[in-house]
Design an enzyme around this catalytic site. Structure first.
Site, mmCIF file in Angstrom:
data_model
loop_
_atom_site.group_PDB
_atom_site.id
_atom_site.type_symbol
_atom_site.label_atom_id
_atom_site.label_comp_id
_atom_site.label_asym_id
_atom_site.label_seq_id
_atom_site.Cartn_x
_atom_site.Cartn_y
_atom_site.Cartn_z
ATOM 1 N N LYS A 64 1.536 -3.565 -2.755
ATOM 2 C CA LYS A 64 2.391 -2.213 -1.662
ATOM 3 C C LYS A 64 1.594 -1.601 -0.982
ATOM 4 O O LYS A 64 1.288 -0.519 -0.591
ATOM 5 C CB LYS A 64 3.758 -1.306 -2.513
ATOM 6 C CG LYS A 64 4.583 -1.986 -2.543
ATOM 7 C CD LYS A 64 5.109 -3.025 -2.814
ATOM 8 C CE LYS A 64 5.843 -2.922 -0.991
ATOM 9 N NZ LYS A 64 6.130 -4.853 -0.320
ATOM 10 N N GLY A 66 -0.454 -2.725 1.460
ATOM 11 C CA GLY A 66 -1.142 -3.072 2.157
ATOM 12 C C GLY A 66 -1.334 -4.202 2.547
ATOM 13 O O GLY A 66 -2.219 -4.784 3.688
ATOM 14 N N THR A 67 -0.658 -5.207 1.307
ATOM 15 C CA THR A 67 -1.311 -6.895 1.683
ATOM 16 C C THR A 67 -0.666 -7.813 2.733
ATOM 17 O O THR A 67 -1.610 -8.287 3.184
ATOM 18 C CB THR A 67 -0.423 -7.373 0.045
ATOM 19 O OG1 THR A 67 -0.450 -6.145 -1.358
ATOM 20 C CG2 THR A 67 -0.939 -8.775 -0.060
ATOM 21 N N TRP A 69 -0.390 -6.836 5.583
ATOM 22 C CA TRP A 69 -0.952 -5.945 6.900
ATOM 23 C C TRP A 69 -2.051 -7.139 6.723
ATOM 24 O O TRP A 69 -2.863 -7.378 7.948
ATOM 25 C CB TRP A 69 -1.482 -4.690 7.017
ATOM 26 C CG TRP A 69 -1.860 -4.202 8.613
ATOM 27 C CD1 TRP A 69 -1.504 -4.704 9.813
ATOM 28 C CD2 TRP A 69 -1.737 -2.836 8.607
ATOM 29 N NE1 TRP A 69 -2.576 -3.799 10.322
ATOM 30 C CE2 TRP A 69 -2.480 -2.341 9.702
ATOM 31 C CE3 TRP A 69 -1.791 -1.860 7.888
ATOM 32 C CZ2 TRP A 69 -3.177 -1.563 10.208
ATOM 33 C CZ3 TRP A 69 -2.690 -0.599 8.206
ATOM 34 C CH2 TRP A 69 -2.814 -0.705 9.539
ATOM 35 N N HIS A 123 -2.612 -10.944 -6.474
ATOM 36 C CA HIS A 123 -2.668 -9.614 -6.604
ATOM 37 C C HIS A 123 -3.128 -9.197 -8.001
ATOM 38 O O HIS A 123 -3.298 -8.293 -8.747
ATOM 39 C CB HIS A 123 -1.196 -9.204 -7.796
ATOM 40 C CG HIS A 123 -0.405 -9.080 -5.455
ATOM 41 N ND1 HIS A 123 -0.711 -7.967 -5.153
ATOM 42 C CD2 HIS A 123 0.562 -9.614 -5.076
ATOM 43 C CE1 HIS A 123 0.479 -8.245 -4.052
ATOM 44 N NE2 HIS A 123 0.978 -8.420 -4.257
ATOM 45 N N ARG A 145 -4.238 1.791 -1.000
ATOM 46 C CA ARG A 145 -3.621 3.275 -0.455
ATOM 47 C C ARG A 145 -3.844 4.364 -0.927
ATOM 48 O O ARG A 145 -3.332 3.698 -2.493
ATOM 49 C CB ARG A 145 -1.863 1.979 -0.243
ATOM 50 C CG ARG A 145 -1.276 3.239 0.718
ATOM 51 C CD ARG A 145 -0.258 1.726 0.859
ATOM 52 N NE ARG A 145 0.606 2.568 2.375
ATOM 53 C CZ ARG A 145 2.081 1.997 2.383
ATOM 54 N NH1 ARG A 145 2.697 1.768 1.600
ATOM 55 N NH2 ARG A 145 2.739 2.922 2.988
ATOM 56 N N SER A 153 6.818 3.492 -1.818
ATOM 57 C CA SER A 153 6.993 1.707 -0.900
ATOM 58 C C SER A 153 7.430 0.991 -1.618
ATOM 59 O O SER A 153 7.901 0.311 -1.602
ATOM 60 C CB SER A 153 5.402 1.599 -0.756
ATOM 61 O OG SER A 153 5.550 0.568 0.139
ATOM 62 N N TYR A 212 -5.537 1.757 3.444
ATOM 63 C CA TYR A 212 -4.336 1.845 4.479
ATOM 64 C C TYR A 212 -4.496 2.534 5.459
ATOM 65 O O TYR A 212 -4.704 2.500 7.025
ATOM 66 C CB TYR A 212 -3.556 1.824 3.733
ATOM 67 C CG TYR A 212 -2.249 1.879 4.231
ATOM 68 C CD1 TYR A 212 -1.185 0.178 4.445
ATOM 69 C CD2 TYR A 212 -1.602 2.266 4.686
ATOM 70 C CE1 TYR A 212 -0.413 0.386 5.144
ATOM 71 C CE2 TYR A 212 -0.388 2.121 5.646
ATOM 72 C CZ TYR A 212 -0.034 0.945 5.526
ATOM 73 O OH TYR A 212 1.729 0.848 6.275
ATOM 74 N N GLY A 277 5.415 1.318 7.351
ATOM 75 C CA GLY A 277 4.670 1.696 7.186
ATOM 76 C C GLY A 277 3.658 2.338 8.249
ATOM 77 O O GLY A 277 2.935 3.044 9.588
HETATM 78 P P1 A3P Z 1 5.667 1.231 3.157
HETATM 79 O O1 A3P Z 1 7.180 0.856 2.791
HETATM 80 O O2 A3P Z 1 5.034 3.010 3.000
HETATM 81 O O3 A3P Z 1 6.797 1.307 5.181
HETATM 82 P P2 A3P Z 1 2.931 -5.337 0.714
HETATM 83 O O4 A3P Z 1 2.357 -5.881 2.047
HETATM 84 O O5 A3P Z 1 1.172 -4.936 0.071
HETATM 85 O O6 A3P Z 1 3.382 -5.149 -0.333
HETATM 86 O O7 A3P Z 1 2.564 -3.470 1.303
HETATM 87 C C1 A3P Z 1 3.848 -2.998 2.273
HETATM 88 C C2 A3P Z 1 3.754 -1.844 2.649
HETATM 89 O O8 A3P Z 1 3.199 -1.916 4.210
HETATM 90 C C3 A3P Z 1 4.950 -1.422 3.405
HETATM 91 O O9 A3P Z 1 4.829 -0.043 3.176
HETATM 92 C C4 A3P Z 1 5.011 -2.142 5.117
HETATM 93 O O10 A3P Z 1 6.367 -1.133 5.570
HETATM 94 C C5 A3P Z 1 3.499 -1.805 5.046
HETATM 95 N N1 A3P Z 1 3.345 -3.360 5.400
HETATM 96 C C6 A3P Z 1 3.892 -4.395 5.831
HETATM 97 N N2 A3P Z 1 2.988 -4.603 7.213
HETATM 98 C C7 A3P Z 1 2.663 -3.529 7.815
HETATM 99 C C8 A3P Z 1 1.534 -4.145 8.997
HETATM 100 N N3 A3P Z 1 1.493 -4.917 9.480
HETATM 101 N N4 A3P Z 1 1.241 -2.854 9.108
HETATM 102 C C9 A3P Z 1 1.310 -1.377 8.753
HETATM 103 N N5 A3P Z 1 1.833 -1.532 7.470
HETATM 104 C C10 A3P Z 1 2.711 -1.935 7.031
#
Ligand code: A3P
Length: 311
Positions: A64, A66-67, A69, A123, A145, A153, A212, A277
């Site tokens: 959680k 920013g993976t 992204w 991970h 993050r 998240s 992030y 996000g």
């Molecule tokens: P939130 O739950 O705060 O919205 P991971 O990808 O490591 O599982 O983390 C998920 C978090 O990254 C979630 O945060 C998600 O909404 C956010 N996220 C997913 N894609 C993204 C993107 N392209 N840009 C920014 N944040 C993103």
């Protein structure tokens, strides 16, 4: 090949410290970190079968942070002319190796037949990586993050995937306490982050450390930094903008492929990866005491490391 299905045995797992994660399944403490049994099996198979190439790129992250992204950003940068993200969830474009080994959906022949440069994700904490990744010249990009948003998240994510049948949400305070104690999947969070941080300081040409919040605040600067690190500098501002848009939350969340469908590993709905996000959502969930408590833990854990978080 060591197969993921048999090692370690349930008998051996039963001897490890364990914790019932979200009243759903056990996580086990293995070499200092907590994982579901399938992940331990996948990790061991990954470790014994993965042969890194010097031009591999391995993305790494705790949960959680920013993976999704980072996967999307690197797919856009490294595969500039082929927009795979328009029809595939980022987790299918860039696969998480221990999950693939756990599900036995990737074998050494598939891996050796893949063209270079190969782009993968894990991970796993640094200490658990295959030796060939640590010792080869391949590159690692780590994203983290701030812990408060990471915890919030994660709470939403596991509510979505583990409390499906109109169950009440898992108590927020319980999850907060587990996070603070480091007893969560791939936790402790701070141990995960700090080791990649210290390795990135020792070998900055091998490990790029991203945050992030910095990506949110300065996407252009961070995308250029990432592209240069990957040896794929972007030609001009148009290319930078294209990567930022191609991997953006707004675009990906609204793609048909991410609104529907599930990932094969754990039947996770694609939509679960796109919630809000934003930076600072913890404010909507934490009491003042909770924020103070996690800030204090953060201060103690990071003391002297040179690392800090924006929240
Ligand atoms: P939130 O739950 O705060 O919205 P991971 O990808 O490591 O599982 O983390 C998920 C978090 O990254 C979630 O945060 C998600 O909404 C956010 N996220 C997913 N894609 C993204 C993107 N392209 N840009 C920014 N944040 C993103």
């Amino acid at each position: 090949m060591a197969t993921a299905s048999s090692i370690p045995s349930q008998e051996l797992l039963d001897q490890l410290p364990k914790h019932l994660h979200w009243e759903a399944y056990n996580i086990y403490q293995w070499e200092g970190f907590w994982y579901p049994a399938a992940v331990i099996r996948g990790m061991l198979a990954f470790r014994s079968n993965y042969k890194a190439r010097c031009d591999d790129v391995i993305l790494a992250s705790s949960l959680k942070t920013g993976t999704t992204w980072l996967k999307a950003l690197c797919a856009c940068i490294m595969d500039y002319h082929d927009d795979q993200l328009s029809s595939k969830n980022p987790h299918l474009v860039v696969k998480t190796l221990e999950y693939e080994f756990a599900g036995e959906t990737l074998n050494p022949d598939d891996l050796s037949g893949m063209p270079s440069p190969r782009l993968f994700h894990t991970h796993l904490p640094y200490s658990a990586l295959p030796e060939s990744i640590k010792n080869s010249e391949c590159k690692i990009v780590y994203i983290t993050r701030n812990p408060s948003d990471t915890m919030v998240s994660g709470w939403h994510y596991f509510n979505k995937i583990l409390r499906r049948n109109n169950q009440d949400p898992y108590p927020f305070e319980k999850e907060y306490n587990n996070f603070c104690a480091g007893v969560h999947s791939y936790g402790p969070f701070f141990d995960h982050v700090l080791r990649y941080w210290s390795e990135s300081l020792k070998t900055p040409n091998k490990i790029l450390f991203l945050k992030y919040e910095e990506l949110k605040r300065d996407p252009k600067g961070q995308v250029k930094r990432l592209a240069s690190f990957l040896g794929q500098p972007l030609a001009g501002e148009d290319e930078v903008d294209k990567v930022i848009w191609g991997s953006s939350f707004e675009r990906l969340k609204n793609l048909e492929v991410n609104k529907n469908g599930e990932l094969p590993f754990g039947n996770v709905p694609n939509s679960a990866f796109f919630r809000l996000g934003k930076v600072g959502d913890w404010e909507n969930y934490f009491t003042a005491e909770m924020k103070q408590g996690l800030d204090e833990i953060t201060r103690m854990k990071l003391e002297g490391s040179g690392l800090d978080f924006e929240s």
